[in-house]
Structure formats: structure tokens, C-alpha cells
Design a protein around this motif. Structure first.
Motif, PDB file in Angstrom:
ATOM      1  N   UNK A   1       0.916  -1.275  -0.036  1.00  0.00           N
ATOM      2  CA  UNK A   1       0.008  -0.055   0.105  1.00  0.00           C
ATOM      3  C   UNK A   1       0.775   1.160   0.013  1.00  0.00           C
ATOM      4  N   UNK A   2       0.311   2.234  -0.488  1.00  0.00           N
ATOM      5  CA  UNK A   2       1.135   3.565  -0.568  1.00  0.00           C
ATOM      6  C   UNK A   2       1.519   3.945   0.738  1.00  0.00           C
ATOM      7  N   UNK A   3       0.605   3.871   1.987  1.00  0.00           N
ATOM      8  CA  UNK A   3       0.788   4.238   3.023  1.00  0.00           C
ATOM      9  C   UNK A   3       1.974   3.340   3.417  1.00  0.00           C
ATOM     10  N   UNK A   4       1.908   1.973   3.360  1.00  0.00           N
ATOM     11  CA  UNK A   4       3.154   1.217   3.976  1.00  0.00           C
ATOM     12  C   UNK A   4       4.401   1.689   3.324  1.00  0.00           C
TER      13      UNK A   4
ATOM     14  N   UNK B   1      -5.126   2.880  -1.255  1.00  0.00           N
ATOM     15  CA  UNK B   1      -4.245   2.825  -2.473  1.00  0.00           C
ATOM     16  C   UNK B   1      -3.137   1.755  -2.496  1.00  0.00           C
ATOM     17  N   UNK B   2      -3.243   0.593  -3.424  1.00  0.00           N
ATOM     18  CA  UNK B   2      -1.913  -0.213  -3.235  1.00  0.00           C
ATOM     19  C   UNK B   2      -1.386  -0.191  -4.597  1.00  0.00           C
TER      20      UNK B   2
ATOM     21  N   UNK C   1      -4.903 -11.001   7.850  1.00  0.00           N
ATOM     22  CA  UNK C   1      -3.584 -10.394   7.952  1.00  0.00           C
ATOM     23  C   UNK C   1      -3.303  -9.030   7.069  1.00  0.00           C
ATOM     24  N   UNK C   2      -4.317  -8.901   6.157  1.00  0.00           N
ATOM     25  CA  UNK C   2      -4.308  -7.473   5.617  1.00  0.00           C
ATOM     26  C   UNK C   2      -3.549  -7.666   4.086  1.00  0.00           C
ATOM     27  N   UNK C   3      -2.916  -8.820   4.023  1.00  0.00           N
ATOM     28  CA  UNK C   3      -1.987  -8.996   2.639  1.00  0.00           C
ATOM     29  C   UNK C   3      -3.138  -8.894   1.571  1.00  0.00           C
TER      30      UNK C   3
END
Ligand code: ZN
Ligand code: ZN
Ligand code: ZN
Length: 128
Positions: A25-28, A65-66, A90-92
Motif C-alpha cells: 500500500x502507498x501508506x506502507x 491505494x495499493x 492479515x491484510x495481505x
């Protein structure tokens, strides 16, 4: 001067996608690279890489956004019209390389469509 910094940013970003075969993700990405690249530059580089056919983006759960690596895309055409799978445990998120036909809708032209499949990934299925 700015050019050199931008190239370095591109390298650092692509490095993350080499390490990780899943979507990020953009955040990650902003969190992971915060000590090296500022947020504005990250978003600008992501936009550029998407324009160049290197990465493709899509929206995950909660409108986040990913980005994921492209296979055989170019600056003129993105070929990754595939669904994405998000694990609710797990959100993956990863690309699902299955062909899905979007039905035609009478009197409408479809310019793009996104399919997000949500469920449990293989790791989470095996862990309980
Ligand atoms: Zn693509
Ligand atoms: Zn999972
Ligand atoms: Zn994908």
C-alpha cells in the motif's frame, strides 16, 4: 540535482517491490521509506512508475491505494486487468492472475473496472 535524487527514489521504491512479491500500500511505502524519501516524492514517483508501465495501482479495503509490479505492461498500455485479493485476517493483498470477463452494460461504455476479492489467504487458512 533534482534528477539524481529522483533516480535514487525510484531505485529505493523498486527495491521494496523486489523484496516483496505481494502488493504494497502507498501508506506502507511512505512508512517504510520515511527516513529516506519524503511523502510527496514517493507519491510522485509512484505516479511516474505507473505511467511507465512498471507498477499498477488499485484500491483495497477502506479505499486505500495499493501498488503491485506489472507483467509485460508498457507506457502505452497496462495489461493487468485482473482481480486483487485482500486477506481480511492479515491484510495481505496480492494479484490474482485470473481472467475475469466484465459483462457489457447496455448503453454504457466501461473505461475501467476493479475487482477486489476479500477473504482468507493461504497462510491464515493454515494457521487455524
Ligand atoms: Zn500494468
Ligand atoms: Zn492472511
Ligand atoms: Zn495486480
Amino acid at each position: 540535482m533534482g534528477v539524481i535524487r529522483k533516480t535514487k527514489s525510484i531505485e529505493l521504491l523498486l527495491e521494496e517491490f523486489k523484496k516483496d512479491s505481494n502488493a504494497i500500500s502507498a501508506i506502507e511505502l511512505v512508512t517504510r521509506l520515511s527516513s529516506e524519501i519524503n511523502k510527496t516524492t514517493i507519491y510522485r514517483v509512484l505516479d511516474k512508475l505507473e505511467d511507465d508501465g512498471v507498477l499498477h495501482s488499485f484500491l483495497g479495503k477502506n479505499g486505500i491505494k495499493w501498488y503491485a509490479k506489472c507483467e509485460g505492461c508498457s507506457a502505452t498500455e497496462h495489461k493487468d486487468i485482473h482481480p486483487h485479493f485482500q486477506c481480511l485476517s492479515c491484510g495481505k493483498v496480492d494479484c490474482v492472475t485470473l481472467d475475469i470477463q466484465i459483462p457489457e452494460i447496455p448503453n454504457r461504455t466501461i473505461m475501467m473496472s476493479q475487482i477486489l476479492i476479500q477473504g482468507k489467504c493461504e497462510n491464515c487458512l493454515n494457521s487455524n
